[in-house]
Write a protein that holds these residues in place. Structure first.
Motif, PDB file in Angstrom:
ATOM      1  N   UNK A 263       0.803  -1.217   0.000  1.00 24.19           N
ATOM      2  CA  UNK A 263       0.000   0.000   0.000  1.00 24.19           C
ATOM      3  C   UNK A 263       0.835   1.266   0.000  1.00 24.19           C
ATOM      4  N   UNK A 264       0.286   2.283  -0.682  1.00 22.70           N
ATOM      5  CA  UNK A 264       0.832   3.638  -0.700  1.00 22.70           C
ATOM      6  C   UNK A 264      -0.267   4.568  -0.202  1.00 22.70           C
ATOM      7  N   UNK A 265       0.054   5.458   0.698  1.00 22.41           N
ATOM      8  CA  UNK A 265      -0.903   6.477   1.142  1.00 22.41           C
ATOM      9  C   UNK A 265      -0.350   7.841   0.777  1.00 22.41           C
ATOM     10  N   UNK A 266      -1.180   8.665   0.148  1.00 22.55           N
ATOM     11  CA  UNK A 266      -0.818  10.043  -0.172  1.00 22.55           C
ATOM     12  C   UNK A 266      -1.617  10.937   0.762  1.00 22.55           C
ATOM     13  N   UNK A 267      -0.910  11.619   1.675  1.00 25.53           N
ATOM     14  CA  UNK A 267      -1.571  12.379   2.739  1.00 25.53           C
ATOM     15  C   UNK A 267      -0.816  13.687   2.983  1.00 25.53           C
ATOM     16  N   UNK A 268      -1.449  14.537   3.763  1.00 26.05           N
ATOM     17  CA  UNK A 268      -0.770  15.716   4.286  1.00 26.05           C
ATOM     18  C   UNK A 268       0.113  15.229   5.436  1.00 26.05           C
ATOM     19  N   UNK A 269       1.383  15.031   5.166  1.00 25.02           N
ATOM     20  CA  UNK A 269       2.276  14.443   6.175  1.00 25.02           C
ATOM     21  C   UNK A 269       2.449  15.352   7.378  1.00 25.02           C
ATOM     22  N   UNK A 270       2.332  16.659   7.199  1.00 27.75           N
ATOM     23  CA  UNK A 270       2.458  17.570   8.336  1.00 27.75           C
ATOM     24  C   UNK A 270       1.365  17.315   9.361  1.00 27.75           C
ATOM     25  N   UNK A 271       0.158  16.948   8.899  1.00 25.02           N
ATOM     26  CA  UNK A 271      -0.958  16.691   9.802  1.00 25.02           C
ATOM     27  C   UNK A 271      -1.015  15.234  10.247  1.00 25.02           C
ATOM     28  N   UNK A 272      -0.757  14.320   9.322  1.00 31.78           N
ATOM     29  CA  UNK A 272      -1.090  12.917   9.582  1.00 31.78           C
ATOM     30  C   UNK A 272       0.068  11.940   9.441  1.00 31.78           C
ATOM     31  N   UNK A 273       1.236  12.426   9.026  1.00 37.85           N
ATOM     32  CA  UNK A 273       2.328  11.507   8.745  1.00 37.85           C
ATOM     33  C   UNK A 273       2.745  10.662   9.923  1.00 37.85           C
ATOM     34  N   UNK A 274       2.946  11.290  11.083  1.00 39.43           N
ATOM     35  CA  UNK A 274       3.408  10.551  12.256  1.00 39.43           C
ATOM     36  C   UNK A 274       2.354   9.550  12.722  1.00 39.43           C
ATOM     37  N   UNK A 275       1.087   9.949  12.704  1.00 37.94           N
ATOM     38  CA  UNK A 275       0.020   9.048  13.151  1.00 37.94           C
ATOM     39  C   UNK A 275      -0.050   7.809  12.260  1.00 37.94           C
ATOM     40  N   UNK A 276       0.007   7.997  10.944  1.00 36.18           N
ATOM     41  CA  UNK A 276      -0.056   6.848  10.047  1.00 36.18           C
ATOM     42  C   UNK A 276       1.192   5.977  10.151  1.00 36.18           C
ATOM     43  N   UNK A 277       2.335   6.605  10.341  1.00 31.14           N
ATOM     44  CA  UNK A 277       3.579   5.837  10.426  1.00 31.14           C
ATOM     45  C   UNK A 277       3.629   4.998  11.692  1.00 31.14           C
ATOM     46  N   UNK A 278       2.972   5.447  12.765  1.00 31.17           N
ATOM     47  CA  UNK A 278       3.048   4.753  14.055  1.00 31.17           C
ATOM     48  C   UNK A 278       1.882   3.800  14.304  1.00 31.17           C
ATOM     49  N   UNK A 279       0.885   3.790  13.430  1.00 33.85           N
ATOM     50  CA  UNK A 279      -0.317   2.976  13.637  1.00 33.85           C
ATOM     51  C   UNK A 279      -0.182   1.696  12.833  1.00 33.85           C
ATOM     52  N   UNK A 280      -0.053   0.576  13.510  1.00 32.22           N
ATOM     53  CA  UNK A 280       0.222  -0.689  12.834  1.00 32.22           C
ATOM     54  C   UNK A 280      -0.850  -1.048  11.817  1.00 32.22           C
ATOM     55  N   UNK A 281      -2.115  -0.819  12.161  1.00 32.27           N
ATOM     56  CA  UNK A 281      -3.204  -1.258  11.289  1.00 32.27           C
ATOM     57  C   UNK A 281      -3.244  -0.491   9.978  1.00 32.27           C
ATOM     58  N   UNK A 282      -2.815   0.785   9.982  1.00 28.34           N
ATOM     59  CA  UNK A 282      -2.907   1.599   8.775  1.00 28.34           C
ATOM     60  C   UNK A 282      -1.538   2.081   8.295  1.00 28.34           C
ATOM     61  N   UNK A 283      -0.470   1.498   8.832  1.00 24.59           N
ATOM     62  CA  UNK A 283       0.871   1.854   8.373  1.00 24.59           C
ATOM     63  C   UNK A 283       1.085   1.288   6.970  1.00 24.59           C
ATOM     64  N   UNK A 284       1.455   2.155   6.031  1.00 21.15           N
ATOM     65  CA  UNK A 284       1.604   1.732   4.643  1.00 21.15           C
ATOM     66  C   UNK A 284       3.068   1.457   4.302  1.00 21.15           C
ATOM     67  N   UNK A 285       3.272   0.786   3.163  1.00 19.35           N
ATOM     68  CA  UNK A 285       4.632   0.500   2.708  1.00 19.35           C
ATOM     69  C   UNK A 285       5.333   1.760   2.214  1.00 19.35           C
ATOM     70  N   UNK A 286       4.557   2.707   1.711  1.00 25.98           N
ATOM     71  CA  UNK A 286       5.112   3.968   1.233  1.00 25.98           C
ATOM     72  C   UNK A 286       4.160   5.084   1.623  1.00 25.98           C
ATOM     73  N   UNK A 287       4.692   6.112   2.283  1.00 29.36           N
ATOM     74  CA  UNK A 287       3.907   7.261   2.710  1.00 29.36           C
ATOM     75  C   UNK A 287       4.410   8.490   1.958  1.00 29.36           C
ATOM     76  N   UNK A 288       3.505   9.148   1.232  1.00 29.97           N
ATOM     77  CA  UNK A 288       3.883  10.239   0.337  1.00 29.97           C
ATOM     78  C   UNK A 288       3.122  11.499   0.722  1.00 29.97           C
ATOM     79  N   UNK A 289       3.834  12.627   0.725  1.00 30.39           N
ATOM     80  CA  UNK A 289       3.208  13.909   1.059  1.00 30.39           C
ATOM     81  C   UNK A 289       2.386  14.415  -0.120  1.00 30.39           C
ATOM     82  N   UNK A 290       1.163  14.878   0.168  1.00 29.72           N
ATOM     83  CA  UNK A 290       0.256  15.354  -0.878  1.00 29.72           C
ATOM     84  C   UNK A 290       0.408  16.835  -1.190  1.00 29.72           C
ATOM     85  N   UNK A 291       1.287  17.535  -0.467  1.00 29.31           N
ATOM     86  CA  UNK A 291       1.383  18.991  -0.598  1.00 29.31           C
ATOM     87  C   UNK A 291       1.679  19.418  -2.033  1.00 29.31           C
ATOM     88  N   UNK A 292       2.564  18.718  -2.709  1.00 35.57           N
ATOM     89  CA  UNK A 292       2.911  19.001  -4.112  1.00 35.57           C
ATOM     90  C   UNK A 292       2.505  17.777  -4.937  1.00 35.57           C
TER      91      UNK A 292
END
Length: 448
Positions: A263-292
């Protein structure tokens, strides 16, 4: 009925942190609140009238209304539930603001709630009993008896989920619509088979085994011809979710991971990056910032190197257009054995489908919108056939029975609760908070 928030004395940061556990221990819920009706306690018969929230016109607030008739059961598959918690969804404010999905006025809204069964279905095959704590998922917005913004609600037994003791009523109210949308997007539109996950449904096969006239005409092509058997998502395939912080994205990622997708999640990392990275159930293989968005697409392409065939967008047309640029049809070349259609399987109907059966198409699924342009060659656009859930009992029953098992075993976790308001009268204020963008990365719940 005036609305108040019982979390005002808690800092939002502390509350969010406390919800990293699947239980709402930080809310100091008593066992009575988790099991509001004891097995030996007689049920109080429902009154003849109730309090509801009515919408009298578009772009107007909902109005608290007393002495409204309690809905009546009309067939053997219907259940009457006393509402105890309502999960708010974006459509609850978008529908009146933009004047859509309002089939009649005055109108009662609300798509999901949790409560206690007051009258069980008369069907001998029902799973439900009086006093069960349940989640009612109301995707049938045309039947006001099933709407959540009232004290008593009618649900279909195949759209109602028994809650395990480990979940509070508030938690139970948060995940219904998102679960259904995620399961149908993955199972029907992407063809993902869940049968190896606690005996989940193979929706791709289930809907194709139905008589065609059992499926509504406006979703029939998506259900029967949307994706060919040899193109179905398989364990190890990549899935990108744009808008990965939403509740629907949360459940999509959880189900995709359970079924073995990367899975890849495209999110606002400033708001949600740490929460998604630390949550086992929704931690993705690749986390990408949506700002640009252009850079987000470049990052996905650079990392996946043409291996992304499946994308789900949860935000709208603009982000879906960006996600489209990240997808890559998988051209396997002309050699090797040609994949064959199953007996009786219709060839894909969208005009963008390539004639070369060795080209595995890319699939873009839009939960709230799709790009304005025509799908490019080698890519198919999909909309989620949400009405399957309430119009086809076999589909509804398969999904709610599976969700019961997933929740009981702790394989699916409810989304984070951002805040809890109290009383039907607090809903207008709560929806204003959603309009202003104050609720992000979780759910706002109203306790009734």
């Amino acid at each position: 009925m005036s609305g108040t928030s019982f979390l005002r004395k808690m800092s939002l940061h502390k509350f969010r942190k406390s919800l990293s556990s699947p239980k709402l221990d930080s809310l100091d819920l008593t066992e009575a609140e988790k099991a509001p009706v004891r097995p030996d306690e007689p049920l109080t018969p429902p009154p003849e009238t109730q309090t509801v929230l009515l919408l009298h016109a578009a772009r107007q607030p909902y109005e608290l209304t007393d002495d409204y008739p309690v809905p009546q059961l009309q067939d053997e598959h219907e259940v009457l539930v006393r509402t105890q918690a309502i999960g708010l969804n974006p459509i609850d404010w978008k529908a009146p603001d933009f004047n859509f999905a309002i089939p009649t006025l005055p109108y009662i809204s609300g798509r999901e709630l949790a409560g206690t069964v007051i009258r069980a279905p008369s069907s001998s095959s029902t799973r439900l009993q009086e006093k069960d704590r349940v989640l009612v998922i109301s995707t049938d917005y045309r039947d006001l008896r099933k709407a959540a913004y009232q004290e008593y609600v009618v649900g279909l037994d195949y759209n109602t989920v028994r809650l395990p003791p480990s979940l509070s009523i508030e938690e139970g109210s948060t995940l219904g619509v998102a679960f259904v949308a995620a399961a149908l997007a993955l199972g029907v539109c992407a063809g993902l088979d869940f049968s190896h996950v606690l005996d989940g449904p193979d929706l791709h096969s289930l809907v194709r085994d139905l008589p065609a006239d059992r499926i509504a005409e406006d979703i029939r092509a998506e259900c029967l011809d949307g994706i060919r058997s040899h193109e179905r998502a398989q364990k190890g395939d990549w899935l990108a979710v744009w808008g990965g912080s939403s509740t629907s994205a949360n459940l999509t990622i959880q189900l995709a991971k359970l079924a073995g997708l990367k899975t890849v999640a495209v999110v606002d990392k400033a708001k949600h990056g740490l929460r998604l990275a630390n949550h086992k159930a929704i931690r993705t293989d690749l986390l990408v910032d949506s700002h640009d968005p252009e850079r987000a697409v470049a990052i996905i392409k650079g990392n996946l190197k043409g291996k992304l065939r499946f994308g789900i967008d949860t935000r709208g047309r603009e982000s879906a257009t960006s996600l489209l640029q990240a997808l890559s049809p998988d051209n396997l070349g002309g050699g090797g054995e040609q994949p064959l259609l199953k007996e009786g399987e219709a060839p894909p109907s969208p005009p963008s489908t390539p004639h070369d059966s060795t080209l595995l198409s890319a699939h873009l699924i839009g939960l709230t919108g799709l790009p304005k342009q025509t799908a490019p060659e080698g890519t198919l656009f999909h909309t989620v056939p949400i009405k399957l859930f309430h119009e086809v009992p076999a589909v509804g029953e398969a999904l709610v029975s599976w969700l019961e098992r997933l929740l009981k075993e702790g394989l699916v976790q409810p989304p984070e609760i951002i805040d809890v308001e109290s009383g039907l009268g607090s809903i207008n204020k709560a929806l204003d908070r959603m309009r202003k963008g104050e609720i992000s990365g979780g759910k706002l719940v109203v306790r009734v």
